[in-house]
Design a protein around this motif. Structure first.
Motif, PDB file in Angstrom:
ATOM      1  N   THR A  38       0.811  -1.216   0.000  1.00 39.53           N
ATOM      2  CA  THR A  38       0.000   0.000   0.000  1.00 39.53           C
ATOM      3  C   THR A  38       0.845   1.267   0.000  1.00 39.53           C
ATOM      4  OG1 THR A  38      -0.146  -0.069   2.412  1.00 39.53           O
ATOM      5  CG2 THR A  38      -1.915  -1.133   1.175  1.00 39.53           C
ATOM      6  N   ARG A  42       3.564   0.612  -4.439  1.00 41.68           N
ATOM      7  CA  ARG A  42       2.308   0.015  -4.899  1.00 41.68           C
ATOM      8  C   ARG A  42       2.199  -0.037  -6.422  1.00 41.68           C
ATOM      9  NH1 ARG A  42      -2.821   3.227  -4.786  1.00 41.68           N
ATOM     10  NH2 ARG A  42      -2.274   3.377  -6.936  1.00 41.68           N
ATOM     11  N   ASP A  43       2.596   1.027  -7.097  1.00 34.79           N
ATOM     12  CA  ASP A  43       2.464   1.066  -8.552  1.00 34.79           C
ATOM     13  C   ASP A  43       3.531   0.246  -9.262  1.00 34.79           C
ATOM     14  OD1 ASP A  43       0.199   2.654  -8.343  1.00 34.79           O
ATOM     15  OD2 ASP A  43       1.344   4.517  -8.483  1.00 34.79           O
ATOM     16  N   PRO A  57      -5.535  -4.180  -9.803  1.00 41.49           N
ATOM     17  CA  PRO A  57      -5.804  -3.397  -8.594  1.00 41.49           C
ATOM     18  C   PRO A  57      -7.150  -2.676  -8.692  1.00 41.49           C
ATOM     19  CG  PRO A  57      -3.684  -2.807  -9.573  1.00 41.49           C
ATOM     20  CD  PRO A  57      -4.367  -3.705 -10.532  1.00 41.49           C
ATOM     21  N   THR A  59      -8.940   0.559  -6.894  1.00 40.55           N
ATOM     22  CA  THR A  59      -8.567   1.692  -6.068  1.00 40.55           C
ATOM     23  C   THR A  59      -9.792   2.486  -5.633  1.00 40.55           C
ATOM     24  OG1 THR A  59      -8.194   3.042  -8.040  1.00 40.55           O
ATOM     25  CG2 THR A  59      -6.280   1.930  -7.101  1.00 40.55           C
ATOM     26  N   LEU A  65      -5.246   1.594  -2.708  1.00 38.44           N
ATOM     27  CA  LEU A  65      -5.583   0.224  -3.087  1.00 38.44           C
ATOM     28  C   LEU A  65      -6.650  -0.297  -2.130  1.00 38.44           C
ATOM     29  CD1 LEU A  65      -4.832  -2.170  -4.967  1.00 38.44           C
ATOM     30  CD2 LEU A  65      -3.201  -2.869  -3.211  1.00 38.44           C
TER      31      LEU A  65
END
Length: 171
Positions: A38, A42-43, A57, A59, A65
């Protein structure tokens, strides 16, 4: 030497998009409690279920997330196993370059490297069972990888700790 402990019923795996890191999880709520997933990276993560199906994912309104959903296409367990093999090779390379990461835990580097799993020879289920995992989200993880403070290492084992040390920021 303590071998990596098998995870309980792994359902999900997060893999760095450059194949330098992976973690397994028993469920989405546990995954969402992990600051690695998180936080800032995360990306840079891709998600898969235990059959090798890509998960997309989900969001919330502010970009956080909140979950995962099945992606299009069929599961590809062999492709995921090959990616996990690249992750393990990266950890091996990092351990050879930084033997002190395991020596501080009383493990000879060659013994640690010999104990690494070989996803090319294991099934996906066997591979996921020995990957570093987080099954106790209530335990707050500390910055164990501080080079001169082995006391910061948490109890999930040397492989788990080596995976973090070899992760994104290390060649």
């Amino acid at each position: 030497m303590r071998k990596p402990q098998p995870a309980p019923e792994i359902a999900l795996v997060a893999v760095a998009d450059d194949d330098t890191f992976a973690h397994a999880y028993p469920d989405v709520p546990t995954l969402l409690c992990d600051p690695v997933v998180t936080g800032a990276h995360r990306d840079e993560l891709e998600f898969f279920d235990a059959e090798g199906r890509r998960l997309n994912p989900v969001t919330g309104p502010t970009g956080e997330l909140t979950g995962l959903r099945a992606g299009a296409g069929e599961p590809d367990p062999d492709a995921l196993r090959h990616r996990l093999a690249r992750v393990v090779r990266h950890v091996e390379t990092h351990l050879r370059a930084r033997p002190e990461l395991v020596e501080r835990f009383g493990i000879a580097p060659e013994a640690a490297i010999a104990a690494l799993p070989d996803p090319e020879r294991l099934s996906l289920a066997e591979t996921l069972a020995v990957l570093p995992h987080q099954d106790r989200p209530e335990v707050r993880r500390t910055a164990w990888w501080q080079p001169d403070v082995p006391a910061y290492a948490h109890s999930d084992g040397w492989f788990h700790n080596a995976m973090h040390a070899a992760g994104w920021t290390h060649p």
